[in-house]
Structure formats: C-alpha cells, structure tokens
Write a protein that holds these residues in place. Sequence first.
Motif, mmCIF file in Angstrom:
data_model
loop_
_atom_site.group_PDB
_atom_site.id
_atom_site.type_symbol
_atom_site.label_atom_id
_atom_site.label_comp_id
_atom_site.label_asym_id
_atom_site.label_seq_id
_atom_site.Cartn_x
_atom_site.Cartn_y
_atom_site.Cartn_z
ATOM 1 N N GLU A 1 -12.211 34.839 38.478
ATOM 2 C CA GLU A 1 -12.817 34.385 37.222
ATOM 3 C C GLU A 1 -14.252 33.892 37.443
ATOM 4 O OE1 GLU A 1 -13.434 33.723 33.339
ATOM 5 O OE2 GLU A 1 -11.681 34.726 34.210
ATOM 6 N N ALA B 1 -6.995 33.765 41.608
ATOM 7 C CA ALA B 1 -7.262 34.027 40.196
ATOM 8 C C ALA B 1 -8.517 33.284 39.746
ATOM 9 C CB ALA B 1 -6.062 33.608 39.350
ATOM 10 N N ARG C 1 4.045 33.389 37.297
ATOM 11 C CA ARG C 1 2.765 33.462 36.603
ATOM 12 C C ARG C 1 2.148 34.845 36.782
ATOM 13 N NH1 ARG C 1 -0.129 28.677 35.371
ATOM 14 N NH2 ARG C 1 -1.754 30.154 34.760
ATOM 15 N N ASN D 1 -2.872 41.710 39.236
ATOM 16 C CA ASN D 1 -3.727 41.215 38.157
ATOM 17 C C ASN D 1 -5.029 40.632 38.687
ATOM 18 O OD1 ASN D 1 -1.824 41.975 36.341
ATOM 19 N ND2 ASN D 1 -1.023 39.945 35.934
ATOM 20 N N HIS E 1 -8.766 42.018 37.749
ATOM 21 C CA HIS E 1 -9.789 41.133 37.185
ATOM 22 C C HIS E 1 -11.027 41.098 38.077
ATOM 23 C CE1 HIS E 1 -11.535 38.280 34.602
ATOM 24 N NE2 HIS E 1 -11.193 37.176 35.249
ATOM 25 N N ASP F 1 -0.635 36.031 35.699
ATOM 26 C CA ASP F 1 -2.068 36.033 36.001
ATOM 27 C C ASP F 1 -2.358 35.712 37.460
ATOM 28 O OD1 ASP F 1 -0.954 33.602 35.197
ATOM 29 O OD2 ASP F 1 -2.901 32.703 34.791
#
Length: 221
Positions: free
Chosen positions: A26, A22, A47, A54, A58, A49
């Motif tokens: 990002e 994750a 979680r 997910n 992203h 995220d």
Amino acid sequence: MALIRLIRDDDIVAVSGGALMAELAEMLPKLHMNVDVLPIRRGFGRRIDFLPNNVAAHMAEKLGGKYHILQIPDGLSPEFFYKLKKELPQINQTEELFSKAGILVTGIDSAEDIKKYHELPSDVTRRLEKENVSSEALGLYVNAEGKILYRLYNVGISRDDIPAIPHILITAGGSHNGEAILAVARAGIRGVLITDEGAGRKILQLVSGEKATTGGCKDHG
C-alpha cells in the motif's frame, strides 16, 4: 524505501503475505515498471487482503508490472506435493519463474500472528503450541532456538532457495517480534533485516540474557 532502491525493469520480485507485507504494498508509489511480481506461496488465513496472492497483485499494480497467481494450495503432504509437480507442467513453469527471482520480500509471523491468522489442522496447531512455536517464515514454523517444528510443502520459495536470490529483504518490527526475528535467523533464513528500535532492543536483550545464562564464551583449553 529499500525495495524501490533495489528494483529495476525486468526484475522478478517474490513477496510473502501478512499484515506488514500488505502495508508495504500500500505504501509503494505509483510507478510504471516492467516487472513481474510473484507470491511466494498461495497462502491461507482469515484475512483475504493479507494473502500472498493479493499482496503480489496489489504490489504489481503499484509498480505498474504484472502479477502471477498461485492456485496450488499450501499444506500438502510431501508425497502429494511431489506427485503434483510431476503431473502438472504449469507448476514447473511457475517454478522456473521463481528460479529467476532477483528480489525476495518476506515478513515474519510471531507466535501470536500464527494463532490469530494461520489456519492449520487442529492437531498441528496443538502440537505447535505444545512445542512453543516462536515464529513462521517461508512456510517454516520454528521455536526460539530455530528448530523446525513444522514445514508447509507448497509451490513457491523456501529456505533452500535463498542462496540463489541476490536480494533478500526481511521485514518485521516491534519489540513483540524480537524473539520471532531471532528464531527465524537461527533457522537459516538470512537477509537484510528492515526493522525498528523496539525489535532491535529486544533481540539484543535476548542475546545478552542467553550469554549471561551460559556464562558467555569460556576458554576451556
């Protein structure tokens, strides 16, 4: 960043979940690339995220590409898993995409990560703790020697697919992950390891300690 150096238009990228994945998604710059990003499995945990679906979404958003969502849950029995594959044509269509993946980016979960984030049946959790689970990657739960203690059956990428994927990036860092990295390597999950000094020193310490315990390699001839 290693991923940016590798990725090209029309690539298919498969990515796992977890905190580090994750964070990696990002950190990616905003690009405009014609790529497909797949989660290596549907995932589970506390979680949202951190779930592979997910993370893939992203990452695709950052790269400017398309993402694909897996709907089939993890942790099916082998019998039910293979029955679904036979009866649901969309599974085979998704697996065809996986077969064309050129880049796999996966993290490694340590024993502590498994305890904190993985939602397994209570009997499996107890057994893994009793058998001293060391780490998990690609649905394989292994001990420090690389012995497979438990395997999740799911649509996606497994250890068996690794030889067919040109580029494997494995990310894990921190001294607390040294044992987990070594365990996963011993289980046959190999690739380019992206790590830090703390994990590297811990791996060397573990290997050196094992050699000292066994007396190193001796010639008994």
